[in-house]
Write a protein that holds these residues in place. Structure first.
Motif, PDB file in Angstrom:
ATOM      1  N   VAL A  11       3.453  -4.584  -8.311  1.00 22.71           N
ATOM      2  CA  VAL A  11       2.533  -3.809  -9.131  1.00 22.71           C
ATOM      3  C   VAL A  11       3.226  -2.489  -9.421  1.00 22.71           C
ATOM      4  O   VAL A  11       3.566  -1.748  -8.495  1.00 22.71           O
ATOM      5  N   ASN A  33      -5.881  -4.490 -10.684  1.00 19.91           N
ATOM      6  CA  ASN A  33      -5.018  -3.463 -11.284  1.00 19.91           C
ATOM      7  C   ASN A  33      -4.934  -3.657 -12.797  1.00 19.91           C
ATOM      8  O   ASN A  33      -3.852  -3.933 -13.337  1.00 19.91           O
ATOM      9  N   LYS A  36      -2.217  -1.659 -14.859  1.00 21.60           N
ATOM     10  CA  LYS A  36      -0.879  -1.561 -14.277  1.00 21.60           C
ATOM     11  C   LYS A  36      -0.084  -2.828 -14.598  1.00 21.60           C
ATOM     12  O   LYS A  36      -0.652  -3.870 -14.889  1.00 21.60           O
TER      13      LYS A  36
END
Length: 51
Positions: A11, A33, A36
Motif C-alpha cells: 500500500v 485504502n 491509496k
C-alpha cells in the motif's frame, strides 16, 4: 520444504501483507485504502516481479 516464492501486497509502496493466496486480502486492503495505490508483487529468492 523451502518456500520458493511468495506474494506481497503493498500500500503506497510499503509491504503490508505476505503469503501465498493474495486474492481476498487484496480486495480487503483495496476497500480499506480507497485513495491509496494497492499493488501485488511476486517475490522470489532472486528478485521481485511486479504484476
Amino acid at each position: 520444504m523451502e518456500k520458493r516464492f511468495e506474494y506481497v501486497i503493498k500500500v503506497n509502496g510499503e509491504v503490508v501483507w505476505r503469503g501465498l493466496n493474495p486474492k481476498e486480502k487484496y480486495w480487503e486492503l483495496k476497500r480499506e485504502n480507497p485513495n491509496k495505490e494497492v499493488a501485488i508483487a511476486w517475490r522470489t529468492k532472486e528478485k521481485v516481479l511486479v504484476c
